[in-house]
Motif scaffolding. Structure first.
Motif, mmCIF file in Angstrom:
data_model
loop_
_atom_site.group_PDB
_atom_site.id
_atom_site.type_symbol
_atom_site.label_atom_id
_atom_site.label_comp_id
_atom_site.label_asym_id
_atom_site.label_seq_id
_atom_site.Cartn_x
_atom_site.Cartn_y
_atom_site.Cartn_z
ATOM 1 N N VAL A 17 0.833 -1.206 0.000
ATOM 2 C CA VAL A 17 0.000 0.000 0.000
ATOM 3 C C VAL A 17 0.866 1.253 0.000
ATOM 4 O O VAL A 17 0.564 2.244 -0.692
ATOM 5 C CB VAL A 17 -0.954 -0.014 1.210
ATOM 6 C CG1 VAL A 17 -1.721 1.301 1.314
ATOM 7 C CG2 VAL A 17 -1.932 -1.182 1.109
ATOM 8 N N TYR A 18 1.961 1.234 0.752
ATOM 9 C CA TYR A 18 2.852 2.392 0.797
ATOM 10 C C TYR A 18 3.485 2.633 -0.572
ATOM 11 O O TYR A 18 3.579 3.793 -1.031
ATOM 12 C CB TYR A 18 3.935 2.153 1.846
ATOM 13 C CG TYR A 18 4.826 3.351 2.075
ATOM 14 C CD1 TYR A 18 4.384 4.437 2.830
ATOM 15 C CD2 TYR A 18 6.124 3.400 1.546
ATOM 16 C CE1 TYR A 18 5.201 5.532 3.050
ATOM 17 C CE2 TYR A 18 6.934 4.490 1.756
ATOM 18 C CZ TYR A 18 6.480 5.560 2.503
ATOM 19 O OH TYR A 18 7.284 6.656 2.711
ATOM 20 N N THR A 19 3.916 1.557 -1.245
ATOM 21 C CA THR A 19 4.502 1.689 -2.579
ATOM 22 C C THR A 19 3.485 2.231 -3.576
ATOM 23 O O THR A 19 3.805 3.104 -4.405
ATOM 24 C CB THR A 19 5.037 0.327 -3.065
ATOM 25 O OG1 THR A 19 5.999 -0.155 -2.124
ATOM 26 C CG2 THR A 19 5.681 0.453 -4.424
ATOM 27 N N MET A 20 2.266 1.723 -3.510
ATOM 28 C CA MET A 20 1.213 2.214 -4.413
ATOM 29 C C MET A 20 0.919 3.688 -4.144
ATOM 30 O O MET A 20 0.617 4.451 -5.075
ATOM 31 C CB MET A 20 -0.048 1.373 -4.235
ATOM 32 C CG MET A 20 0.111 -0.091 -4.678
ATOM 33 S SD MET A 20 -1.302 -1.136 -4.253
ATOM 34 C CE MET A 20 -2.564 -0.412 -5.281
ATOM 35 N N VAL A 28 -8.246 9.683 1.405
ATOM 36 C CA VAL A 28 -8.385 8.631 2.419
ATOM 37 C C VAL A 28 -9.182 7.455 1.860
ATOM 38 O O VAL A 28 -8.810 6.291 2.041
ATOM 39 C CB VAL A 28 -9.050 9.198 3.685
ATOM 40 C CG1 VAL A 28 -9.402 8.076 4.658
ATOM 41 C CG2 VAL A 28 -8.132 10.223 4.357
ATOM 42 N N ARG A 29 -10.305 7.754 1.185
ATOM 43 C CA ARG A 29 -11.120 6.679 0.599
ATOM 44 C C ARG A 29 -10.353 5.930 -0.478
ATOM 45 O O ARG A 29 -10.455 4.710 -0.599
ATOM 46 C CB ARG A 29 -12.404 7.267 0.011
ATOM 47 C CG ARG A 29 -13.462 7.586 1.045
ATOM 48 C CD ARG A 29 -14.826 7.719 0.406
ATOM 49 N NE ARG A 29 -14.836 8.729 -0.655
ATOM 50 C CZ ARG A 29 -15.119 10.009 -0.457
ATOM 51 N NH1 ARG A 29 -15.390 10.445 0.776
ATOM 52 N NH2 ARG A 29 -15.114 10.867 -1.463
ATOM 53 N N LEU A 30 -9.558 6.667 -1.288
ATOM 54 C CA LEU A 30 -8.775 6.038 -2.348
ATOM 55 C C LEU A 30 -7.829 4.977 -1.783
ATOM 56 O O LEU A 30 -7.821 3.829 -2.235
ATOM 57 C CB LEU A 30 -7.986 7.111 -3.107
ATOM 58 C CG LEU A 30 -6.907 6.608 -4.083
ATOM 59 C CD1 LEU A 30 -7.539 5.796 -5.206
ATOM 60 C CD2 LEU A 30 -6.111 7.787 -4.639
ATOM 61 N N ILE A 31 -7.061 5.358 -0.780
ATOM 62 C CA ILE A 31 -6.077 4.435 -0.219
ATOM 63 C C ILE A 31 -6.757 3.340 0.608
ATOM 64 O O ILE A 31 -6.401 2.154 0.540
ATOM 65 C CB ILE A 31 -5.058 5.202 0.629
ATOM 66 C CG1 ILE A 31 -4.316 6.220 -0.252
ATOM 67 C CG2 ILE A 31 -4.080 4.259 1.315
ATOM 68 C CD1 ILE A 31 -3.405 7.141 0.509
ATOM 69 N N GLY A 32 -7.759 3.719 1.392
ATOM 70 C CA GLY A 32 -8.466 2.747 2.220
ATOM 71 C C GLY A 32 -9.176 1.688 1.391
ATOM 72 O O GLY A 32 -9.144 0.494 1.722
ATOM 73 N N ALA A 38 -3.459 0.642 5.448
ATOM 74 C CA ALA A 38 -4.071 1.849 4.879
ATOM 75 C C ALA A 38 -3.638 3.086 5.655
ATOM 76 O O ALA A 38 -3.378 4.149 5.054
ATOM 77 C CB ALA A 38 -5.588 1.707 4.906
ATOM 78 N N TRP A 39 -3.533 2.965 6.973
ATOM 79 C CA TRP A 39 -3.112 4.114 7.783
ATOM 80 C C TRP A 39 -1.700 4.546 7.406
ATOM 81 O O TRP A 39 -1.411 5.750 7.369
ATOM 82 C CB TRP A 39 -3.174 3.729 9.265
ATOM 83 C CG TRP A 39 -2.675 4.816 10.175
ATOM 84 C CD1 TRP A 39 -3.360 5.904 10.621
ATOM 85 C CD2 TRP A 39 -1.355 4.919 10.718
ATOM 86 N NE1 TRP A 39 -2.563 6.689 11.421
ATOM 87 C CE2 TRP A 39 -1.323 6.108 11.505
ATOM 88 C CE3 TRP A 39 -0.205 4.137 10.630
ATOM 89 C CZ2 TRP A 39 -0.176 6.504 12.182
ATOM 90 C CZ3 TRP A 39 0.935 4.539 11.311
ATOM 91 C CH2 TRP A 39 0.938 5.707 12.077
ATOM 92 N N VAL A 40 -0.803 3.560 7.124
ATOM 93 C CA VAL A 40 0.560 3.893 6.713
ATOM 94 C C VAL A 40 0.543 4.696 5.414
ATOM 95 O O VAL A 40 1.244 5.717 5.269
ATOM 96 C CB VAL A 40 1.403 2.608 6.540
ATOM 97 C CG1 VAL A 40 2.760 2.944 5.915
ATOM 98 C CG2 VAL A 40 1.594 1.909 7.884
ATOM 99 N N GLY A 41 -0.266 4.252 4.441
ATOM 100 C CA GLY A 41 -0.354 4.972 3.163
ATOM 101 C C GLY A 41 -0.993 6.333 3.316
ATOM 102 O O GLY A 41 -0.547 7.318 2.696
#
Length: 387
Positions: free
Chosen positions: A290-293, A315-319, A370-373
């Motif tokens: 997720v972080y890489t993306m 937030v919604r995008l990454i979550g 998700a929180w990391v991203g």
């Protein structure tokens, strides 16, 4: 427009490979948990099914499963006379190596007190239960035997009259049921040389030492199973038997507790440790993905902020992307588990509560990822789109 779905479809190969990797990690967690459940079910199989209220075993021992036990051959007749006892059965169990079709086989011989034990607690897949005749056996299908097969145990030939399925001991060896008298003969098997040496050693026997057992050394009865009258006082029956001094009386609950918290305790700790390690690895892998993306989309995120998009959009995008990875990986893991685990040499039991707990753990992992991203995306400013 769902930005998470659109971004996922933009790179389907990467998403598929990511999902496959997560699926194998989750499948490993399911497998470890299911393997433990299977071992527990196998270990408690006899204890739960044989329909006994009390187990009379050798004094000061925790037999017959967690520790060796031998009671007097006439112990059943002694127990039968105790008020409150409805019926008694003799029982023994031991591992046995034998040959069949030119190949070595291994089974756990279980001696049942036929005809007192009519096998009502056993589910047969084929054939019938043991009759009154000698030299008959009921085998589990995992032994590779079939109905009407003939095998040699000790010096006698036994005919397989029935088959069971998923009846194995805690080590995974299939159970082989024979009459209690046949089991005693098999357990006492000795070569001619052994008999000769034993006789020679006994010719000069002196006085019996204080450590000598009251149980005859040729007794192969491990325990006496007791069913109580419905109106019997269990505590009083146990107290009566315990006063004899040469036996120990255990309830079915105590046998279960002994098996789970003594014999299988280290196994439980090992499986719990490995499961926790795999979940930790899964959390690290998903977080890195997720972080890489998120790093790949920093320019797009900056552009969205420049266009006036709210923080909730990012937030919604990454979550949602983390959720898609988790849901797809979990679904694929369950499908693969149902396809692969039936071919394992040990039974893997997948219970709905365990699958639900694993799904919850994966949901927590994806939330952390998700929180990391999101934490990284929140540091992006709109002016960075010009850089």
């Amino acid at each position: 427009m769902n930005l998470a779905l659109k971004d996922t479809l933009h790179a389907p190969t990467r998403f598929a490979l990511t999902t496959l990797g997560i699926a194998f990690l989750v499948m490993a967690v399911i497998g470890m948990t299911g393997l433990y459940r299977g071992i527990v079910e196998d270990a408690l199989l006899i204890i739960d099914r044989i329909d006994a209220d009390l187990w009379v075993v050798q004094g000061k021992r925790a037999g017959p499963f967690a520790e060796g036990s031998a009671v007097a051959a006439d112990m059943d007749r002694r127990v039968e006379g105790v008020p409150g006892v409805a019926d008694v059965r003799r029982f023994t169990q031991f591992s046995q190596q034998f040959s069949f079709a030119g190949a070595p086989r291994r089974a756990t011989v279980t001696g049942v007190d036929v005809p007192r034990d009519n096998g009502h607690w056993l589910s047969l897949a084929e054939g019938r239960w043991l009759g009154g005749s000698r030299y008959e056996a009921v085998a589990d299908a995992s032994t590779g035997l079939k109905v009407d097969d003939r095998i040699q145990l000790a010096r006698d030939v036994y005919t397989i009259v029935g088959l069971t399925r998923h009846m194995v001991d805690s080590a995974g060896d299939g159970l082989l049921f024979v009459g209690i008298n046949d089991a005693a003969v098999i357990a006492r098997r000795r070569t001619s040389e052994e008999i000769h040496l034993a006789r020679a050693a006994g010719t000069g026997a002196g006085a019996v030492s204080a450590d000598a057992s009251s149980v005859a050394q040729d007794s192969k009865i491990s325990a006496v199973l007791v069913r109580l009258d419905p109106a019997a006082d269990t505590a009083r029956v146990i107290a009566t038997l315990q006063r004899w001094g040469d036996v120990r009386v255990m309830t079915t609950g105590e046998q279960r507790d002994l098996m789970l918290n003594a014999r299988l305790w280290k196994l439980r700790l090992q499986i719990l440790t490995f499961t926790g390690m795999i979940l930790l690895i899964t959390a690290i892998v998903v977080s890195l993905i997720v972080y890489t993306m998120t790093l790949e989309k920093l320019h797009v995120i900056a552009l969205l902020k420049l266009m006036g998009a709210r923080e909730s959009v990012v937030v919604r995008l990454i979550g949602q992307q983390a959720a898609l990875i988790g849901i797809a990986g979990y679904a694929l893991a369950v499908v693969l588990a149902w396809m692969i685990f039936p071919f394992f040499p040990r039974r893997v039991v997948m219970l709905p509560p365990d699958l639900a707990q694993i799904a919850l753990a994966l949901a927590i992992v994806c939330t952390v990822a998700a929180w990391v991203g999101i934490a990284r995306a929140s540091q992006v400013e709109a002016r960075e789109v010009l850089s």
